[in-house]
Design a protein around this motif. Structure first.
Motif, PDB file in Angstrom:
ATOM      1  N   ASN A 185       0.804  -1.216   0.000  1.00 19.79           N
ATOM      2  CA  ASN A 185       0.000   0.000   0.000  1.00 19.79           C
ATOM      3  C   ASN A 185       0.841   1.273   0.000  1.00 19.79           C
ATOM      4  N   ALA A 186       2.148   1.126  -0.221  1.00 15.00           N
ATOM      5  CA  ALA A 186       3.040   2.297  -0.261  1.00 15.00           C
ATOM      6  C   ALA A 186       2.674   3.155  -1.484  1.00 15.00           C
ATOM      7  N   PRO A 187       2.835   4.476  -1.382  1.00 18.30           N
ATOM      8  CA  PRO A 187       3.524   5.214  -0.321  1.00 18.30           C
ATOM      9  C   PRO A 187       2.619   5.700   0.803  1.00 18.30           C
ATOM     10  N   PHE A 188       1.405   5.137   0.910  1.00 18.72           N
ATOM     11  CA  PHE A 188       0.455   5.646   1.894  1.00 18.72           C
ATOM     12  C   PHE A 188       0.445   4.848   3.193  1.00 18.72           C
ATOM     13  N   GLU A 189       0.872   3.606   3.125  1.00 21.58           N
ATOM     14  CA  GLU A 189       0.912   2.751   4.308  1.00 21.58           C
ATOM     15  C   GLU A 189       2.132   1.843   4.260  1.00 21.58           C
ATOM     16  N   GLU A 190       2.652   1.522   5.452  1.00 19.81           N
ATOM     17  CA  GLU A 190       3.673   0.487   5.601  1.00 19.81           C
ATOM     18  C   GLU A 190       3.145  -0.473   6.659  1.00 19.81           C
ATOM     19  N   LEU A 191       2.951  -1.713   6.294  1.00 18.92           N
ATOM     20  CA  LEU A 191       2.288  -2.679   7.167  1.00 18.92           C
ATOM     21  C   LEU A 191       3.324  -3.577   7.838  1.00 18.92           C
ATOM     22  N   PRO A 192       3.523  -3.444   9.176  1.00 19.40           N
ATOM     23  CA  PRO A 192       4.485  -4.317   9.870  1.00 19.40           C
ATOM     24  C   PRO A 192       4.034  -5.776   9.796  1.00 19.40           C
ATOM     25  N   VAL A 193       4.985  -6.641   9.549  1.00 15.31           N
ATOM     26  CA  VAL A 193       4.707  -8.073   9.477  1.00 15.31           C
ATOM     27  C   VAL A 193       5.182  -8.701  10.777  1.00 15.31           C
ATOM     28  N   ALA A 194       4.291  -9.382  11.465  1.00 16.25           N
ATOM     29  CA  ALA A 194       4.642 -10.005  12.739  1.00 16.25           C
ATOM     30  C   ALA A 194       5.759 -11.017  12.553  1.00 16.25           C
ATOM     31  N   ALA A 195       6.590 -11.146  13.580  1.00 15.74           N
ATOM     32  CA  ALA A 195       7.757 -12.019  13.481  1.00 15.74           C
ATOM     33  C   ALA A 195       7.374 -13.482  13.300  1.00 15.74           C
TER      34      ALA A 195
END
Length: 543
Positions: free
Chosen positions: A415-425
């Motif tokens: 969804n860049a450049p509007f969102e950066e979605l952290p991915v769980a470890a």
């Protein structure tokens, strides 16, 4: 008589052509660098609020890069442009570190004009240089002609700037004399020290000097590094700004002035291109346009595309910090109207400039960039699959759909450049695991932890740059071997190992515990992949 007449006409045409074209055929290079102009502030990129018709015309007649990145702060970005080397190699990982790069001795950096000089180019630096100045004036780094000023956001002299702050009732700088932030003082043209009058406007002075330089060197190849004042704060009225409307809020008056500044900057770019046209130099001149980092905090909320704000801003590690506008226009060579979707970063500029000029790259150092010239000429292939960004003690590698930072945090960038979605470890999706493995390999090979590291977020790092324990090593087999070893240990694919897990999976538990404690540099009780590969930031061979 007819053959003689035809020959005479042919010779006349040839002479006319040579009179307007450089005899050796080497292209001129004009590099225009806007200050604090973000990706969403160029209408060709879909920006909502700021008309930039002259910049858009460069894109329409050339190539617009949709995924171009740089360091998200002025000094580190400029050092990256001019050296082609990532900050952990040069020391330019912070604002102050940019002014501490080595200019002499065995570890001396080499900048673009020094390389182009050997290919017959005359170079000019016109505009902002302050962040690199402690390491030497632009002339010390190989520029033949220099117009420079101290600081950033220089537009008017002190009395004029103060009067504008008062007239428009602007929110002045709390620490500045008369509310004026930049403390505008003298400026310099080569050896001459000059002062602006109350009616002179620095952007106009820069433009006039750029035009003068081009005219003086139109018959031989030149490199113009045009480092604009616009649109760094403190934003003040331009010569074209309307009288203040005191019926609206101070915030809205400031927004209107910011709009005026972008429009005026765009006008100056159009005037410079028109001068190249007048001199019949366009087909033999490559024009680059770039923003040095993302939009500043004060204007980031208005920097939208389709009503959506980019995530992050100048000085941050998100997209809005380092994803910048970048356009290349080369009439008759670059495909007109081409949208380039490949990843590129500012380290690519030095090798691009040298290949255009026919200059050799230095052989005694790592050059991180890859020449963009094949793409500028129309190739859709790129040697790059990832880009690297660093500021202060933070860094990441980014590919088309994913990003991995120094802490081992993976981000889904769909969804860049509007969102950066952290991915769980603990995510086990195959595409996420594969991305983590690829980007971990990139960071292991670069090994930024063994290079220069800043303190904090990179802004005003008064502690300077922290020297590495040893010279930055080239990519080697040891790094790849340790990366593979970690991946084998990390069965859960979390990117981190607990002390208990690490010690019980080693033949010598006591020795493993000692190594864990040494490598766990942030003392969080977890051993990250980066910490393991670099042995806690030590030289890869542990020395």
């Amino acid at each position: 008589m007819k053959p003689l007449s035809a020959l005479t006409s042919a010779l006349a045409l040839a002479f006319a052509f040579l009179s307007t074209t450089q005899v050796d055929g080497k292209p001129n290079i004009v590099f225009i660098l806007a200050d604090d102009l973000g990706y969403a502030e160029v209408s060709a990129n879909g920006g909502d609020h700021y008309p930039t018709p002259h910049i858009d015309a460069l894109a329409k007649g050339g190539m617009r890069f949709n995924h171009f990145y740089t360091a998200p702060l002025c000094g580190p970005s400029r050092a990256l442009i001019l050296t082609g080397r990532y900050g952990f190699r040069t020391g330019a990982v912070t604002q102050d570190g940019s002014g501490m790069m080595a200019r002499t001795g065995e570890k001396a950096e080499i900048m673009v004009p020094q390389l182009l000089k050997g290919a017959g180019y005359t170079s000019a630096m016109i505009g902002k240089w302050g962040q690199i100045l402690p390491a030497g004036d632009a002339a010390d780094w190989g520029f033949d002609h220099v117009l420079s000023f101290h600081g950033s956001g220089i537009y008017w002299n002190q009395p004029a700037a103060k009067s504008w702050v008062e007239k428009y009732q602007l929110r002045g700088d709390r620490g500045g004399e008369g509310g004026v932030r930049a403390k505008p003082g003298p400026y310099y043209i080569d050896e001459r020290k000059l002062a602006m009058s109350d009616t002179e406007y620095m952007p106009d002075l820069l433009h006039a000097d750029a035009v003068s330089f081009i005219n003086a060197h139109k018959d031989a190849p030149f490199f113009l590094y045009y480092s604009m004042s616009h649109v760094h704060s403190q934003v003040l009225p331009t010569p074209d700004s309307a009288a203040p409307d005191m019926s609206v809020s101070a915030e809205l008056r400031q927004q209107r002035l910011y709009h005026d500044n972008i429009v005026y900057m765009d006008k100056l770019i159009g005037r410079l291109v028109a001068e190249l046209d007048r001199l019949k130099l366009r087909e033999n001149t490559v024009i680059f346009f770039m923003g040095d980092n993302g939009t500043g905090k004060a204007h980031a909320e208005q920097a939208t595309i389709g009503g959506r704000r980019m995530v992050g801003q100048k000085g941050g590690m998100e997209e809005g910090g380092g994803h910048v506008p970048f356009i290349v226009n080369w009439t008759g060579t670059a495909p007109a109207g081409r949208l380039n979707e490949n990843l590129s970063d500012a380290s690519d500029l030095l090798p691009t400039f040298t290949e255009i000029a026919g200059a050799a790259l230095p052989e005694n150092r790592v050059i991180d960039g890859r020449s963009l010239l094949p793409q500028i000429r129309g190739s859709t292939e790129s040697p790059r699959k990832w880009v690297f960004t660093q500021l202060g003690e933070h860094w990441h590698a980014r590919e088309a759909g994913w990003k991995l930072d120094e802490a081992g945090q993976l981000y889904d960038m769909k969804n860049a450049p509007f969102e950066e979605l952290p991915v769980a470890a603990d995510v086990t999706a195959p595409e996420a695991l594969a991305a983590r493995q690829r980007l971990s390999g990139v960071l292991a090979e670069l090994n930024p932890g063994a290079g220069y590291q800043g303190v904090g977020d990179g802004r005003g790092d008064k502690s300077g740059k922290v020297a590495p324990a040893a010279p930055v090593p080239p990519p080697n087999a040891d790094l790849a071997e340790r990366a593979a070893k970690f991946d084998k240990l990390d069965e859960a694919k979390t990117g981190k190992l607990t002390r208990a897990y690490f010690t019980t999976h080693q033949s010598d538990a006591k020795g493993a515990g000692e190594r864990f404690d040494k490598y766990d540099v942030n003392k969080d009780g977890l051993l990250s992949r980066q910490e393991f590969i670099t042995r806690g930031g030590m030289h890869p061979n542990g020395k």
